[in-house]
Scaffold this active site. Structure first.
Site, PDB file in Angstrom:
ATOM      1  CE1 TYR A 188       5.195  -0.192  15.043  1.00  0.00           C
ATOM      2  CE2 TYR A 188       3.642  -1.551  16.264  1.00  0.00           C
ATOM      3  CZ  TYR A 188       4.004  -0.883  15.098  1.00  0.00           C
ATOM      4  OH  TYR A 188       3.159  -0.911  14.015  1.00  0.00           O
ATOM      5  CB  SER A 213      -1.499  -1.637  15.751  1.00  0.00           C
ATOM      6  OG  SER A 213      -1.202  -1.139  14.471  1.00  0.00           O
ATOM      7  CE1 TYR A 214       3.735  -6.284  11.233  1.00  0.00           C
ATOM      8  CE2 TYR A 214       4.441  -7.413  13.230  1.00  0.00           C
ATOM      9  CZ  TYR A 214       4.438  -7.301  11.850  1.00  0.00           C
ATOM     10  OH  TYR A 214       5.139  -8.215  11.082  1.00  0.00           O
ATOM     11  CD1 TRP A 268       3.514   1.442  11.098  1.00  0.00           C
ATOM     12  CD2 TRP A 268       3.798   0.076   9.333  1.00  0.00           C
ATOM     13  NE1 TRP A 268       3.670   0.156  11.578  1.00  0.00           N
ATOM     14  CE2 TRP A 268       3.848  -0.695  10.518  1.00  0.00           C
ATOM     15  CE3 TRP A 268       3.949  -0.565   8.116  1.00  0.00           C
ATOM     16  CZ2 TRP A 268       4.046  -2.080  10.502  1.00  0.00           C
ATOM     17  CZ3 TRP A 268       4.149  -1.937   8.091  1.00  0.00           C
ATOM     18  CH2 TRP A 268       4.192  -2.687   9.278  1.00  0.00           C
ATOM     19  CG  ASP A 314      -8.639   0.952  13.569  1.00  0.00           C
ATOM     20  OD1 ASP A 314      -7.584   1.619  13.555  1.00  0.00           O
ATOM     21  OD2 ASP A 314      -8.666  -0.281  13.427  1.00  0.00           O
ATOM     22  CG  HIS A 331      -4.551   2.518  14.428  1.00  0.00           C
ATOM     23  ND1 HIS A 331      -5.107   1.291  14.113  1.00  0.00           N
ATOM     24  CD2 HIS A 331      -3.220   2.291  14.589  1.00  0.00           C
ATOM     25  CE1 HIS A 331      -4.160   0.368  14.088  1.00  0.00           C
ATOM     26  NE2 HIS A 331      -3.007   0.946  14.373  1.00  0.00           N
TER      27      HIS A 331
END
Length: 574
Positions: A73, A143-144, A191, A268, A303
């Site tokens: 990101y 997250s990622y 996404w 989440d 999240h």
């Protein structure tokens, strides 16, 4: 760990404002005076692709333990990523930031998830070989940025000593793409196409909530002007198959030997995996240290965890927020510097309703009493089975699906606990309600619903949503789940249903923790759609994503006798 956590909670309420409560958002440490930086170092992967990597070295001669963040990101220059670097170096750690393959300044083509396994492993080995490194590496991120930690751990690299994944997927079929066999449409489109469909994060002028109404789904990306292979891959694999198998990290726990501080939220989108990763690593990780070194922390968050005391429509109080930096520092100091072991129990949970943190020894809780509540034809939900067989009917029309209102979803405008009255007038939802609770009752743990149902269609969806009805009549969602009919016997071998035949659908509603107060009730809502969170089942039995044709399904829920439709609650004695 609880003593550390509780002190963090107190310092949040006393000294950290809500705007600063997000992880690292208010971290004000300065870089060391003698900070050494090396930007855009080209680190070679095993296939010759070079990844852009930034290095930050703290005061001192070294060698240093290292904290690694691998990212899709950012190129490391954003304010939050710079706070990561300040956190690490101000506490005596080297910090390495790397853009994933095919992202920002890194070479190659990015394919979500798959390349992170070897690229993470190669990066760990490279760090361990550097003269400024003492060979001990930890990873953190959300997250990622959490996914890449687990994926890097699969090769068992000895340099990786501990990870701290927050709000992380772990079973990419069941969590990321197809919960209950139904495609996670809005999250995957917004996404997979809109946010990461290009080399850098881009906010395209697309109204995603409206855009995903397009059929057939196989042409959605083209219709919106995107050409993104990974999105088409997801649509092409609606069943659990060899495409998804390498990304089922819960099934690969025995290949990993890393202690993990697992952080998640009751609302989440990846809650199921945060809990599942903790459980499977505790029981199946490759080493005794890894099995004993699992910790679990679940707050009332969605999240965007730990960003504020209000989540969705509910206020949980300032004590729901934690100071993340001291927690991470204690964790990594133990595993990377041989510091004191984390104190307290392995599990720390936030009990909603009571709005308190509590330590536990295990998950699920050993003292859980799994209690069935039966669905009755008159709308009651009670511990007593139905006195006689009955049934209730509703129509599911894919042209008019039940709109998403709250839940475990990424979309900020829809996620979390939401007041449910906007759905009160819908006739395609069956509602079952308990009597008013006269004494407090706690439910903490996995929640299931077993629905005995038939349909006029050869394939359809059944969904259940658990709702708390407060004394004033307002109602808020706790958990929900779905099961696509063709996957009733497993996600690997889809089989259409016979119209009119009754089947038992065992629906996983994931988990929650809530203390019901006197005067409150529980409600179970049963329906067949949750759009746009989940792709609509078109009720035809056709291969997924390939058609625009649909039919209306006549749904029948069977109750009592041979068909005891029921909700199974994890009741905690008090």
């Amino acid at each position: 760990m609880l003593r550390i956590l509780l002190s963090c909670l107190l310092c949040v309420s006393l000294s950290v404002g809500l705007a600063q409560a997000q992880s690292f958002e208010g971290y004000e440490a300065e870089f060391p005076e003698t900070l050494v930086t090396r930007f855009d170092v080209r680190v070679a992967m095993r296939d010759g692709v070079h990844l852009s990597t930034d290095i930050y070295l703290p005061d001192g001669e070294g060698p240093f333990p290292t904290l690694l963040v691998r990212d899709i990101y950012s190129n490391g220059t954003t304010a939050v990523r710079q706070r990561y670097a300040r956190f690490a170096t101000s506490n005596g750690y080297a910090f390495v930031f790397q853009s994933s393959r095919g992202r920002y300044d890194s070479e190659g083509i990015w394919t979500p998830y798959f390349d992170e396994i070897d690229d993470g492993d190669d990066t760990l080995s490279w760090i361990a070989e550097q003269p400024w490194s003492n060979g001990r590496v930890g990873m953190f991120g959300s997250s990622y940025l959490a996914s890449v930690q687990w994926l890097a751990a699969l090769n068992g690299n000895p340099a990786l000593k501990a990870i701290a994944p927050a709000v992380s997927p772990g079973n990419y079929y069941r969590d990321v793409a197809y919960p209950g066999g139904a495609f996670s449409l809005l999250s995957r489109a917004r996404w997979g196409l809109g946010l990461v469909g290009s080399r850098t994060n881009t906010n395209y002028p697309v109204d995603w909530v409206r855009a995903v109404n397009h059929l057939p789904l196989v042409t959605l990306a083209e219709q919106l002007g995107f050409d993104v292979p990974h999105f088409q891959d997801w649509l092409a694999h609606p069943s659990y198959d060899d495409y998804w198998r390498p990304l089922n990290l819960e099934a690969r726990a025995n290949e990993m030997s890393v202690p993990a501080l697992n952080i998640g939220g009751w609302y989440d989108v990846f809650l199921r995996s945060t809990l599942g990763s903790f459980q499977t690593m505790q029981s199946e990780a490759a080493t005794a240290d890894a099995r004993a070194g699992q910790r679990l922390l679940i707050g009332p968050w969605n999240h965007a965890w730990n960003q504020g005391s209000q989540v969705g429509d509910l206020e949980f109080g300032e004590s729901s927020l934690i100071a993340v930096e001291p927690l991470l520092l204690a964790w990594f100091d133990h595993w990377l510097r041989d510091g004191p072991a984390p104190e307290g129990a392995p599990v720390t949970l936030f009990v909603m309703g009571e709005n308190v943190w509590r330590e536990e020894q295990e998950w699920p809780l050993a003292r859980t009493v799994y209690t069935p509540y039966y669905l009755h034809a008159d709308g009651r939900l009670s511990e007593a089975p139905a006195e006689a067989p009955g049934q209730l009917e509703y129509r599911y029309d894919p042209a008019d699906p039940v709109p998403t209102l709250g839940g475990n979803i990424m979309e900020p405008s829809l996620r979390g606990p939401r007041e449910q009255s906007p759905l009160d007038t819908r006739t395609d939802i069956l509602r079952f309600e308990t009597a008013v609770f006269e004494a407090p009752m706690e439910i903490t743990g996995p929640v299931r619903a077993v629905l005995h149902a038939s349909s006029s269609a050869p394939d359809t969806d059944f969904m259940a949503k658990l709702v708390v009805v407060r004394a004033d009549g307002t109602a808020y969602n706790l958990v929900d789940g779905v099961l696509r009919a063709r996957y009733r016997d497993g996600f690997e071998s889809p089989e259409l249903i016979e119209p009119g035949e009754v089947y038992a659908y065992d629906i996983d509603l994931w988990a929650t923790s809530y203390l019901l107060s006197p005067g409150e009730r529980l409600r179970l809502d049963v329906t067949s759609s949750n759009f746009p969170r989940l792709a609509r089942n078109l009720n035809t039995g056709a291969p997924f994503a390939t058609t625009s044709d649909f039919v209306v399904a006549e749904q029948t829920l069977h109750l009592g006798g041979e068909h005891p439709s029921r909700l199974i609650l994890p009741v905690i004695p008090r």
